[in-house]
Design an enzyme around this catalytic site. Sequence first.
Site, PDB file in Angstrom:
ATOM      1  N   GLY A 367     -37.688  63.321  48.378  1.00 18.16           N
ATOM      2  CA  GLY A 367     -38.591  62.186  48.528  1.00 18.16           C
ATOM      3  C   GLY A 367     -37.809  60.938  48.847  1.00 18.16           C
ATOM      4  O   GLY A 367     -36.578  60.934  48.786  1.00 18.16           O
ATOM      5  N   PRO A 368     -38.524  59.859  49.199  1.00 20.16           N
ATOM      6  CA  PRO A 368     -37.839  58.617  49.561  1.00 20.16           C
ATOM      7  C   PRO A 368     -37.074  58.016  48.375  1.00 20.16           C
ATOM      8  O   PRO A 368     -37.289  58.417  47.237  1.00 20.16           O
ATOM      9  CB  PRO A 368     -38.979  57.702  50.013  1.00 20.16           C
ATOM     10  N   PRO A 369     -36.200  57.053  48.629  1.00 17.95           N
ATOM     11  CA  PRO A 369     -35.417  56.470  47.542  1.00 17.95           C
ATOM     12  C   PRO A 369     -36.296  55.745  46.532  1.00 17.95           C
ATOM     13  O   PRO A 369     -37.351  55.221  46.887  1.00 17.95           O
ATOM     14  CB  PRO A 369     -34.515  55.447  48.240  1.00 17.95           C
ATOM     15  N   GLY A 370     -35.874  55.760  45.311  1.00 17.90           N
ATOM     16  CA  GLY A 370     -36.532  54.974  44.271  1.00 17.90           C
ATOM     17  C   GLY A 370     -37.793  55.581  43.711  1.00 17.90           C
ATOM     18  O   GLY A 370     -38.543  54.925  42.995  1.00 17.90           O
ATOM     19  N   VAL A 371     -38.055  56.862  44.025  1.00 17.54           N
ATOM     20  CA  VAL A 371     -39.290  57.448  43.494  1.00 17.54           C
ATOM     21  C   VAL A 371     -39.030  58.222  42.195  1.00 17.54           C
ATOM     22  O   VAL A 371     -39.921  58.866  41.658  1.00 17.54           O
ATOM     23  CB  VAL A 371     -39.993  58.379  44.502  1.00 17.54           C
ATOM     24  N   LYS A 373     -36.195  60.435  41.551  1.00 15.76           N
ATOM     25  CA  LYS A 373     -35.537  61.749  41.628  1.00 15.76           C
ATOM     26  C   LYS A 373     -34.382  61.832  40.621  1.00 15.76           C
ATOM     27  O   LYS A 373     -34.301  62.768  39.826  1.00 15.76           O
ATOM     28  CB  LYS A 373     -35.004  61.995  43.052  1.00 15.76           C
ATOM     29  N   THR A 374     -33.531  60.811  40.673  1.00 17.56           N
ATOM     30  CA  THR A 374     -32.374  60.815  39.773  1.00 17.56           C
ATOM     31  C   THR A 374     -32.825  60.782  38.329  1.00 17.56           C
ATOM     32  O   THR A 374     -32.327  61.522  37.483  1.00 17.56           O
ATOM     33  CB  THR A 374     -31.481  59.596  40.063  1.00 17.56           C
ATOM     34  N   SER A 692     -43.816  63.002  65.865  1.00 11.52           N
ATOM     35  CA  SER A 692     -45.189  62.740  65.442  1.00 11.52           C
ATOM     36  C   SER A 692     -45.801  61.516  66.111  1.00 11.52           C
ATOM     37  O   SER A 692     -46.975  61.229  65.932  1.00 11.52           O
ATOM     38  CB  SER A 692     -45.263  62.620  63.927  1.00 11.52           C
ATOM     39  N   LYS A 735     -47.661  58.795  55.118  1.00 16.17           N
ATOM     40  CA  LYS A 735     -48.304  58.155  56.264  1.00 16.17           C
ATOM     41  C   LYS A 735     -49.678  57.625  55.886  1.00 16.17           C
ATOM     42  O   LYS A 735     -50.040  56.499  56.233  1.00 16.17           O
ATOM     43  CB  LYS A 735     -48.421  59.154  57.425  1.00 16.17           C
TER      44      LYS A 735
HETATM   45  P1  ADP Z   1     -34.242  58.086  43.290  1.00 18.53           P
HETATM   46  O1  ADP Z   1     -33.245  58.935  42.645  1.00 18.53           O
HETATM   47  O2  ADP Z   1     -35.448  58.854  43.752  1.00 18.53           O
HETATM   48  O3  ADP Z   1     -33.712  57.229  44.360  1.00 18.53           O
HETATM   49  P2  ADP Z   1     -34.328  56.777  40.773  1.00 18.53           P
HETATM   50  O4  ADP Z   1     -34.505  57.949  39.913  1.00 18.53           O
HETATM   51  O5  ADP Z   1     -33.003  56.159  40.874  1.00 18.53           O
HETATM   52  O6  ADP Z   1     -34.837  57.098  42.210  1.00 18.53           O
HETATM   53  O7  ADP Z   1     -35.391  55.693  40.341  1.00 18.53           O
HETATM   54  C1  ADP Z   1     -35.217  54.292  40.506  1.00 18.53           C
HETATM   55  C2  ADP Z   1     -35.791  53.574  39.321  1.00 18.53           C
HETATM   56  O8  ADP Z   1     -37.191  53.672  39.302  1.00 18.53           O
HETATM   57  C3  ADP Z   1     -35.338  54.130  38.010  1.00 18.53           C
HETATM   58  O9  ADP Z   1     -35.115  53.080  37.138  1.00 18.53           O
HETATM   59  C4  ADP Z   1     -36.517  54.958  37.553  1.00 18.53           C
HETATM   60  O10 ADP Z   1     -36.569  55.040  36.158  1.00 18.53           O
HETATM   61  C5  ADP Z   1     -37.676  54.208  38.098  1.00 18.53           C
HETATM   62  N1  ADP Z   1     -38.810  55.076  38.390  1.00 18.53           N
HETATM   63  C6  ADP Z   1     -39.024  55.764  39.532  1.00 18.53           C
HETATM   64  N2  ADP Z   1     -40.163  56.476  39.445  1.00 18.53           N
HETATM   65  C7  ADP Z   1     -40.673  56.251  38.231  1.00 18.53           C
HETATM   66  C8  ADP Z   1     -41.851  56.695  37.543  1.00 18.53           C
HETATM   67  N3  ADP Z   1     -42.721  57.535  38.115  1.00 18.53           N
HETATM   68  N4  ADP Z   1     -42.043  56.263  36.299  1.00 18.53           N
HETATM   69  C9  ADP Z   1     -41.177  55.408  35.736  1.00 18.53           C
HETATM   70  N5  ADP Z   1     -40.067  54.932  36.321  1.00 18.53           N
HETATM   71  C10 ADP Z   1     -39.823  55.343  37.557  1.00 18.53           C
END
Ligand code: ADP
Length: 814
Positions: A367-371, A373-374, A692, A735
Amino acid sequence: MVTKETHIQPQPAFETFHTLPLLPLKNVVILPKSIIPIVVGRDISIHAVEYALKTDRLLFITAQKDQRIENPTIDDLFACGTTAVILQEPVRMPNGALKILVESTSRARMHEMFMTGSFISANFTSLPTDGNEDTTELWALWRNLRRLYLDYTKLDERAPANLVEHIRIVADIDGAVDTIAVHSNLSFEERQSILELSDLSKRIATLARILQREVDIMHAELRIRGHVQTQIEQNQREYYLTEQIKAIQKELGREDQAAEIEELRRKLEKLNLPTEAQKRVDKELRRLEQMPPLSSEASVSRHYIEWIMGLPWHTKSEDTISINHAEKILSSNHAGLTKAKERIIEFIAAKKFSKKLDRSPILCLAGPPGVGKTSLAKSISDALGRDFIRISLGGIRDEAEIRGHRRTYIGALPGKIIQAMRKANTINPVILLDEIDKMSRDVHGDPAAALLEVLDPEQNKTFMDHFLDLEYDLSQVMFIATANMIDNIPYPLFDRLEIINLSGYTDQEKMDIARAFLIPRNLKEHDLKTTQFNIEDTVLATIVDQYTKEAGVRQLERVLTKLMRKAIQAILADTKIKAVEITPERIIEWLGNPIFKKTALDTEKAHVGLATGLAWTEVGGDILEIETSVLPGKGTVTLTGQLGDVMQESAQAALSYIRSRAEELGIKPSFHTSKDIHIHIPEGATPKDGPSAGITICTALISALTHKPSRGDIAMTGEITLRGRVLAIGGLKEKLLAAKQHGLKTVIIPQENESELKDTRKEISLDGLDIVFAKTMDEVIAFAFMQNPLTPLKPTKAKKKTKKKKSSQQKAGK
Ligand code: ADP
């Protein structure tokens, strides 16, 4: 009590009997011709001595067979003893005992003993020496004894030196033999046996045997002592040499190194390394000892040993596999993500049942960044109670980054996998392979191939890092991967992965996450109370909308923490301020003017040569405004706006389709030679690619070529084929989200994506968005234009009429 009548020995008729006071001795046998001090303690003996002193000072002395007996009978005494004369006045000791010095004179045999007043008297006959004739045999025996004795004295330093001289020149063999016996180390019994031998030859032979034995023993002793001595000398030599080495090493500054190596050895012993590793380390330590401590070689060697020591070899954490616990941890860290959480829980549940799950596919959160995953991966490790290590694979292009560099140069390091294992304290951590889709390959080998080995349960038990050059067991490690675009994952790797898709969040979801997680967590980290930082929903919405542009919530979190820092500053600067309210004015003051003010789409108006597409990029969904212009020219097609190859091909496909339908569209069939076509997709800095945009480019082109405006409130996505079929696209959810966020009312998507839409509806709300399916470009055109430019050709009389119509349309086209 011994009486006169007790024991009468048979007496030879011709012998002369003598009577003397009896002195029985404990533990001592006195041989003739010796001067000896005796302590007399028993009353009966004291009385005997006193009687002798009063008379001729003579005593009969014999030894007791058993020293423990206080009042011996004649059977308790050896019959054979000596006569003796008391030499000096006795000395009375404090305990009443008498110390006397006696000189023994000759052998005698007791036949009888009896009480004489307060002491015992002995009747005895003298035992003259037999065979004391001057014969050759006797002299031979004597010389042998003398030689033995000389040998003996050489070996036993206690033998008196003057005696040696004396026996050299002796004339009286009988006396000399006894003297030798007195000064040799004989046992009690041996002395008594010598005493009893009046036959001189037998006495010499017996004594010689005893001395020979003593000499042999002493020789053996010497040999043993010599051996021990050599051993000691050897040890001393070694000690001396080691001391010398130490001194030399000190001179060379290696003393510290020796201590350091010792310390390393001690630590290594505790690690209980696998045999192969232990052997390697031992070898390395031996090499290290030989090296100058400050040499580069030594530091390479030390570096290597430290790496081996730093790795976990046995320590393992116990998995806590509790579904409830896992659910709790996942939901306490993340809002939403229901589907992903379900899949993770399934995975953990399966693990509970099958220990062989190490062979199961590797989870890949895509998935996109910040969702999240980590942070989801971190939560999985928390739920299992394992260590968590993240490896970033983004930008890796060299196999050595995974598998390490050979130890041929200083600064060589193990690869990222072994580096991660060092950070973990256990052999079974969770290792996050972040951005597995961002690896590339170059001349230095393919990192994906190395990674494949790491992930393969058949091979990772004996993973070989070039630096370690040892097999290392990775089979207990739980690998989780993340990717932004699964399309970019090399196929063999992709094949091993179980993809869990995480898509971007809607604005509302972002706000919910901010409220439930980001704000509380960061307030705590900044030591702020909830009452000190207030932010209204409308303001939060503005932040989401105008200060961030992302699928996830990373920027949002960054902006919120910035506001918190500003709030702290304000509170510290003015003590009267107890709480900070984040107002729209404050936002402008603290964050500056909006960064991403969305260029409001003119959804109401229709435009010629313009169409709105939907794109899916690494950062989530977005809208794509495609502009085209058609000018008289020579038929060149120009595409601008950082378009990738696939997009260029889409444009070509669209053009081919238009040419094939030119007649129905009312376009001059030769347009492709008489017009220059320019296709532009703004936001030129962002590279755009993918098939697309096909139907969107086609729509914009038709609009430009036909001068008919396309609808402004519609967005579309779909791949186009030469024959005008519309094919499925990826990233549907992103999208559709982007379309909603931009206030679009209708979206055209490929019919092929219909089934996927059902799932998407479960995840996001699509209220207010009309979704139209299209199988062909014709259907797209019918929907995307205010007025359909496509006029179907009449089937009959077609040729002529068509030609006429075509020519009129061509005119219109001009
Ligand atoms: P990714 O690895 O997908 O780039 P991260 O896991 O680093 O994203 O998430 C970025 C920040 O957003 C983290 O602080 C994370 O806890 C928070 N975050 C992302 N999604 C959620 C969620 N569904 N609920 C709570 N916090 C989230």
